[in-house]
Design a protein around this motif. Structure first.
Motif, PDB file in Angstrom:
ATOM      1  N   THR A 156       0.853  -1.173   0.000  1.00  0.00           N
ATOM      2  CA  THR A 156       0.000   0.000   0.000  1.00  0.00           C
ATOM      3  C   THR A 156       0.894   1.230   0.000  1.00  0.00           C
ATOM      4  OG1 THR A 156      -1.886   1.067   1.082  1.00  0.00           O
ATOM      5  CG2 THR A 156      -0.176   0.188   2.511  1.00  0.00           C
ATOM      6  N   GLU A 157       0.285   2.413  -0.165  1.00  0.00           N
ATOM      7  CA  GLU A 157       1.031   3.665  -0.166  1.00  0.00           C
ATOM      8  C   GLU A 157       0.427   4.611   0.853  1.00  0.00           C
ATOM      9  OE1 GLU A 157       1.184   5.164  -4.134  1.00  0.00           O
ATOM     10  OE2 GLU A 157       2.147   3.361  -4.944  1.00  0.00           O
ATOM     11  N   PHE A 158       1.270   5.477   1.409  1.00  0.00           N
ATOM     12  CA  PHE A 158       0.802   6.414   2.427  1.00  0.00           C
ATOM     13  C   PHE A 158       1.679   7.660   2.408  1.00  0.00           C
ATOM     14  CE2 PHE A 158       3.967   3.667   4.348  1.00  0.00           C
ATOM     15  CZ  PHE A 158       4.748   4.524   5.106  1.00  0.00           C
ATOM     16  N   GLU A 159       1.250   8.684   3.144  1.00  0.00           N
ATOM     17  CA  GLU A 159       1.953   9.963   3.178  1.00  0.00           C
ATOM     18  C   GLU A 159       2.313  10.331   4.612  1.00  0.00           C
ATOM     19  OE1 GLU A 159       1.227  13.816   0.603  1.00  0.00           O
ATOM     20  OE2 GLU A 159      -0.079  13.839   2.365  1.00  0.00           O
ATOM     21  N   VAL A 160       3.451  10.974   4.783  1.00  0.00           N
ATOM     22  CA  VAL A 160       3.896  11.473   6.085  1.00  0.00           C
ATOM     23  C   VAL A 160       4.371  12.913   5.935  1.00  0.00           C
ATOM     24  CG1 VAL A 160       4.538   9.274   7.149  1.00  0.00           C
ATOM     25  CG2 VAL A 160       6.161  10.430   5.661  1.00  0.00           C
ATOM     26  N   PHE A 161       4.367  13.648   7.059  1.00  0.00           N
ATOM     27  CA  PHE A 161       4.993  14.965   7.047  1.00  0.00           C
ATOM     28  C   PHE A 161       5.675  15.183   8.387  1.00  0.00           C
ATOM     29  CE2 PHE A 161       1.004  15.815   9.048  1.00  0.00           C
ATOM     30  CZ  PHE A 161       1.124  16.999   9.772  1.00  0.00           C
ATOM     31  N   ALA A 162       6.380  16.311   8.525  1.00  0.00           N
ATOM     32  CA  ALA A 162       7.329  16.496   9.615  1.00  0.00           C
ATOM     33  C   ALA A 162       6.727  16.274  11.001  1.00  0.00           C
ATOM     34  CB  ALA A 162       7.951  17.891   9.532  1.00  0.00           C
ATOM     35  N   ARG A 163       5.531  16.777  11.223  1.00  0.00           N
ATOM     36  CA  ARG A 163       4.934  16.665  12.550  1.00  0.00           C
ATOM     37  C   ARG A 163       4.456  15.246  12.842  1.00  0.00           C
ATOM     38  NH1 ARG A 163      -0.350  20.080  14.614  1.00  0.00           N
ATOM     39  NH2 ARG A 163      -0.454  19.194  16.715  1.00  0.00           N
ATOM     40  N   HIS A 164       4.150  14.487  11.818  1.00  0.00           N
ATOM     41  CA  HIS A 164       3.688  13.101  11.971  1.00  0.00           C
ATOM     42  C   HIS A 164       4.535  12.205  11.075  1.00  0.00           C
ATOM     43  CE1 HIS A 164       0.221  15.574  13.172  1.00  0.00           C
ATOM     44  NE2 HIS A 164      -0.090  14.579  13.985  1.00  0.00           N
ATOM     45  N   SER A 165       5.761  11.954  11.504  1.00  0.00           N
ATOM     46  CA  SER A 165       6.730  11.238  10.664  1.00  0.00           C
ATOM     47  C   SER A 165       6.894   9.776  11.058  1.00  0.00           C
ATOM     48  CB  SER A 165       8.092  11.931  10.748  1.00  0.00           C
ATOM     49  OG  SER A 165       8.579  11.931  12.090  1.00  0.00           O
ATOM     50  N   TYR A 166       6.078   9.295  12.005  1.00  0.00           N
ATOM     51  CA  TYR A 166       6.234   7.935  12.515  1.00  0.00           C
ATOM     52  C   TYR A 166       5.216   6.987  11.874  1.00  0.00           C
ATOM     53  CZ  TYR A 166       9.272   9.824  16.143  1.00  0.00           C
ATOM     54  OH  TYR A 166      10.299  10.437  16.805  1.00  0.00           O
ATOM     55  N   LEU A 167       5.657   5.736  11.707  1.00  0.00           N
ATOM     56  CA  LEU A 167       4.803   4.682  11.159  1.00  0.00           C
ATOM     57  C   LEU A 167       4.668   3.552  12.172  1.00  0.00           C
ATOM     58  CD1 LEU A 167       3.361   3.096   8.808  1.00  0.00           C
ATOM     59  CD2 LEU A 167       5.643   2.210   8.238  1.00  0.00           C
ATOM     60  N   SER A 168       3.443   3.093  12.389  1.00  0.00           N
ATOM     61  CA  SER A 168       3.177   1.903  13.201  1.00  0.00           C
ATOM     62  C   SER A 168       2.135   1.056  12.486  1.00  0.00           C
ATOM     63  CB  SER A 168       2.654   2.279  14.593  1.00  0.00           C
ATOM     64  OG  SER A 168       3.629   2.970  15.343  1.00  0.00           O
ATOM     65  N   PHE A 169       2.248  -0.264  12.609  1.00  0.00           N
ATOM     66  CA  PHE A 169       1.232  -1.139  12.025  1.00  0.00           C
ATOM     67  C   PHE A 169       1.242  -2.478  12.742  1.00  0.00           C
ATOM     68  CE2 PHE A 169       4.989  -2.262   9.566  1.00  0.00           C
ATOM     69  CZ  PHE A 169       4.916  -3.647   9.501  1.00  0.00           C
ATOM     70  N   ILE A 170       0.216  -3.276  12.464  1.00  0.00           N
ATOM     71  CA  ILE A 170       0.064  -4.584  13.088  1.00  0.00           C
ATOM     72  C   ILE A 170      -0.553  -5.540  12.070  1.00  0.00           C
ATOM     73  CG2 ILE A 170      -2.158  -3.904  14.064  1.00  0.00           C
ATOM     74  CD1 ILE A 170      -1.581  -5.722  16.456  1.00  0.00           C
ATOM     75  N   VAL A 171      -0.070  -6.792  12.058  1.00  0.00           N
ATOM     76  CA  VAL A 171      -0.590  -7.846  11.176  1.00  0.00           C
ATOM     77  C   VAL A 171      -0.763  -9.102  12.026  1.00  0.00           C
ATOM     78  CG1 VAL A 171      -0.304  -9.133   9.034  1.00  0.00           C
ATOM     79  CG2 VAL A 171       0.764  -6.873   9.276  1.00  0.00           C
ATOM     80  N   ARG A 172      -1.937  -9.665  12.002  1.00  0.00           N
ATOM     81  CA  ARG A 172      -2.197 -10.879  12.790  1.00  0.00           C
ATOM     82  C   ARG A 172      -1.635 -12.108  12.091  1.00  0.00           C
ATOM     83  NH1 ARG A 172      -6.919 -14.704  13.340  1.00  0.00           N
ATOM     84  NH2 ARG A 172      -6.607 -15.651  15.385  1.00  0.00           N
ATOM     85  N   ILE A 173      -1.049 -13.026  12.884  1.00  0.00           N
ATOM     86  CA  ILE A 173      -0.622 -14.326  12.395  1.00  0.00           C
ATOM     87  C   ILE A 173      -1.826 -15.260  12.452  1.00  0.00           C
ATOM     88  CG2 ILE A 173       0.899 -16.298  12.838  1.00  0.00           C
ATOM     89  CD1 ILE A 173       2.895 -14.362  14.105  1.00  0.00           C
TER      90      ILE A 173
END
Length: 338
Positions: free
Chosen positions: A143-160
């Motif tokens: 997938t694709e996503f956008e970030v900028f300076a104030r919100h530059s962090y990425l978190s995600f979760i995938v179930r096994i």
């Protein structure tokens, strides 16, 4: 009297000032400014492509590998871009109700409500991202996503899938490096236990953990129980069960694109981006304890023979240690012989 009134007025003024300072001080403590977090000064936003690759093969994880009902697979990806003061999940912390439901059942409704509430309350969440499930232990989705300076962090979760409450993911990965964005990132993923279900194996029935445990990383020796599906005492470290690549792409006017459908191959994809070698994890044979010795069979006055047996709990794989003998006999003398 005038002097007394003046003293009281000054005292009241000082009292109000002290109360005001305490109130302001409490307000500052409620919204701390992190001092140990590097500031992102990138002037423009950035777009990234996230590619999730499943590496859950029977060769790499032969113990109790789920072949059917259901076979090994992955849930859809749920992620957010956010600031440093937010966490969708954290190692060694308790899972939220939303993370619990997603890790146990793959249900994302409560988790999405938690994300939305955090975004409205403390303005820490910028965007939500998702990608389709990978219908096999191996394969890709992106997938694709956008970030900028104030919100530059990425978190995600995938179930096994299947599992009691196990998942893979990333907590607060910063895509910003000072005044510019990182171009290419590759992260290996390892299994985590959400601490809400006490099952040991992929197909364990639901057994709630009371009281709830913290989120912990599953290793080749933890939990230290031979029934654990990830317990490989001969290994120092588990091989990665998945990985992600993050690639900075050229900006467009579109903030987020539709997720790309996952591959459905049973083989790991090959190409310029992925050059993984298949891992063969040795699995030693596991056998039960010996049964009690059987009856002594023989003629009166002569020595007889009695037997005991054991059975195979786990067949060896990938050049693991072979199974020992499953039957033994020894000499004996018949009891109650007439």
């Amino acid at each position: 009297m005038d002097t007394t009134r003046n003293i009281l007025s000054v005292s009241e003024a000082l009292c109000h000032l002290v109360v005001l300072m305490l109130t302001l001080g409490q307000g500052v403590r409620l919204m701390p400014v992190p001092t140990d977090v590097p500031m992102c000064t990138a002037s423009e936003t950035a777009q990234y492509r996230l590619t999730f690759t499943g590496k859950w093969t029977q060769a790499a994880f032969p113990k109790q590998y789920p072949v059917y009902r259901p076979p090994a697979q992955w849930s859809n990806i749920i992620g957010v871009t956010h600031s440093s003061d937010y966490h969708i999940w954290q190692r060694n912390e308790f899972a939220s109700n939303g993370v619990r439901e997603f890790a146990e059942k793959g249900e994302a409704w409560t988790l999405m409500k938690e994300v939305e509430a955090a975004g409205e309350r403390i303005q820490s969440v910028y965007g939500i991202l998702s990608a389709p499930a990978v219908v096999g232990g191996t394969g890709q989705t992106c997938t694709e996503f956008e970030v900028f300076a104030r919100h530059s962090y990425l978190s995600f979760i995938v179930r096994i899938v299947p599992s009691p409450d196990w998942f893979v993911g990333v907590d607060s990965f910063d895509l910003c490096d000072g005044d510019h964005w990182k171009e290419n990132v590759s992260l290996e993923l390892f299994p985590y236990d959400a601490g809400t279900d006490s099952g040991f194996t992929f197909s364990s029935p639901n057994f709630e953990t009371i009281p709830q445990d913290r989120i912990t990383q599953i290793t080749s020796s933890f939990p230290s129980h031979p029934a654990n599906s990830f317990f490989y005492p001969r290994l120092k470290h588990l091989p990665p069960i998945a990985k992600i690549t993050l690639t900075k792409i050229k900006k467009t006017n579109q903030i987020i694109t539709l997720p790309v459908e996952p591959t459905q191959s049973n083989q790991l994809p090959t190409g310029n981006e992925i050059e993984d070698k298949l891992i063969n994890t040795p699995l030693d044979c596991e056998v039960s304890v010996w049964s009690p010795w059987g009856l002594c069979k023989g003629k009166c006055g002569d020595s007889g023979v009695q037997h005991r047996t054991r059975y195979i709990l786990m067949h060896p794989a990938n050049n693991g240690a072979a199974c020992p003998l499953l039957e033994e006999e020894r000499k004996c003398f018949p009891d109650n012989c007439l």
